[in-house]
Structures are given as C-alpha cells and as structure tokens.
Write a protein that holds these residues in place. Structure first.
Motif, short mmCIF file in Angstrom:
data_model
loop_
_atom_site.label_atom_id
_atom_site.label_comp_id
_atom_site.label_asym_id
_atom_site.label_seq_id
_atom_site.Cartn_x
_atom_site.Cartn_y
_atom_site.Cartn_z
N ASP A 33 0.77 -1.24 0.00
CA ASP A 33 0.00 0.00 0.00
C ASP A 33 0.81 1.29 0.00
N GLY A 34 2.09 1.25 0.32
CA GLY A 34 2.91 2.46 0.28
C GLY A 34 2.83 3.34 1.49
N SER A 35 2.11 2.92 2.54
CA SER A 35 1.97 3.78 3.72
C SER A 35 2.20 3.00 5.01
N SER A 36 2.90 1.89 4.93
CA SER A 36 3.11 1.02 6.10
C SER A 36 1.78 0.66 6.76
N PHE A 37 0.79 0.40 5.91
CA PHE A 37 -0.55 -0.04 6.34
C PHE A 37 -1.27 0.98 7.21
N THR A 38 -1.18 2.26 6.85
CA THR A 38 -1.89 3.30 7.60
C THR A 38 -2.93 4.02 6.74
N GLY A 39 -2.93 3.82 5.44
CA GLY A 39 -3.81 4.56 4.56
C GLY A 39 -5.28 4.19 4.71
#
Length: 225
Positions: A33-39
């Motif tokens: 996801d490109g956000s370390s799973f925070t998006g």
C-alpha cells in the motif's frame, strides 16, 4: 496449488539457521500500500485507479489470522524490514490490543527507523515526502493520537517521535551506516543535482573530509551513537 515461499531470518524454518523461532507459526504479509498499512481513503483515484486503504488491508489480515488460531497464541511477535519495519512500530500497540491479555507480545523493527534530518542541501526532503505521503493516504487518523495531538501528522510517521510512546516491548535493529537512508534521506538526488555526493553516499570510504564534517552528516551519524 499452494506456492511455497522461501523464508529467511526469523522466518526461516531450519533450526540450524533460526534456533529460537524455527518451529513457530510464521506469516508473511506482502507489503502493498505504500503507507506502512496506515492509509484509509474511501475514494478511488479516478486517473490511476489506485486504492489508498492500507489500514483496511491490515485489519482484514489481522481478522483473518485471528479467526485461524492467532487468538490462541501464547507468544506473538510482529516484525518487518524497511517499510515493514516502520509498520511494526506504527502498529505495535494495536497488534498487542488484538490479542488476549495473557499473550506475550513483542515487536521488532529491522531497518525501519527512518530519521528526520536535513539533507546535504540543508533542506527537509524526507519530512516533505512523509507529509505528502500521509496526506495522500489519509494516514493521520491511524497514527498515534498521543503524537498527532502535539505535532503535525507527517512528523508522527517518524519513529523518533513515537517510539517512546509505545507501551508494548519494542526492539529496533538498524545499521549505523544505513545505505538506503544515506542515499534517499541524507543525499537524495534532488538535494545533490550535480552528483557531488554520488560516490560518498554509496560507500563511506569514498567520502571527502569536507563531506564527513558537514553538519548534516555529523547529525546523521550522531543519531546512531
């Protein structure tokens, strides 16, 4: 047919290479996801068709694992490398909260302690990059409230601003000479358009004395003292 995935490090199933964890249940979550799973953005980008929903992916994976027996674990470790290492920091306490109180839970971040420091031009390239990342992915709502209540969300993506607030035992592994961070945080191309740092950032032995002595470089090394 189930595809066999070779594991290494603490995921290796050979006792000779991984004596402490070789016989544990091991799960590898692909980073996607490109956000370390925070998006968590509901709308889909109409131009690129990109989904920014890493936090939902994280929860879906955790719910699936819990239903398959993880809720009965006596010991559990959340670990990751690079962006996954950052994810193991950001989600450490929430991972702990998913498991029963009697479960022993620890987190390990390998090469995920990204430093907020000035680049060689004196700019804040990585800080700007993380600000844009958090905004794009709508990550603010999934970062530590104890941090976002004190500073802007982009700064709460840096481990140095949140690690001390994590209650679950957290172990951080990071090389004193982190080549990725040297190339992408200390001396990214945008901060070195003429390539003066090209040789130095690939191998510290190639650095000139003047480069070693620059305030940005000294500050960088000081972070790992």
């Amino acid at each position: 047919m189930v595809k066999q995935i070779p594991f290494s490090g603490i995921l290796n199933n050979k006792r000779i290479f991984n004596p402490d964890f070789y016989n544990w249940n091991r799960i590898k979550v692909r980073y996607c996801d490109g956000s370390s799973f925070t998006g968590d953005v509901a709308a889909v980008n109409p131009v690129t068709n990109l989904h920014f929903r890493g936090a939902r992916v994280w929860l879906a994976v955790m719910e699936d694992l819990l239903s398959k027996g993880m809720r009965n674990a006596e010991n559990a470790i959340l670990s990751g490398c690079s962006a996954g290492g950052l994810a193991s920091i950001l989600h450490c306490d929430s991972f702990r909260a998913l498991l029963p109180m009697g479960t022993k839970v620890k987190c390990i971040s390998d090469a995920g302690y990204f430093i907020n420091t000035r680049d060689v031009s004196g700019g804040h390239y990585i800080q700007t990059f993380f600000d844009q990342l958090v905004a794009t992915h709508g990550s603010a709502k999934n970062l530590l409230p104890s941090c976002t209540s004190r500073m802007k969300p982009g700064l709460c993506f840096f481990p140095q601003n949140i690690a001390q607030q994590i209650r679950t035992p957290l172990f951080i592994i990071n090389a004193a000479y982190d080549s990725w961070q040297i190339r992408n945080i200390l001396a990214p191309g945008i901060a070195d358009p003429h390539g003066h740092w090209e040789s130095c950032k690939l191998d510290i032995k190639n650095c000139l004395p003047s480069q070693i002595k620059t305030s940005g470089y000294n500050s960088w090394l000081h972070c790992f003292d």
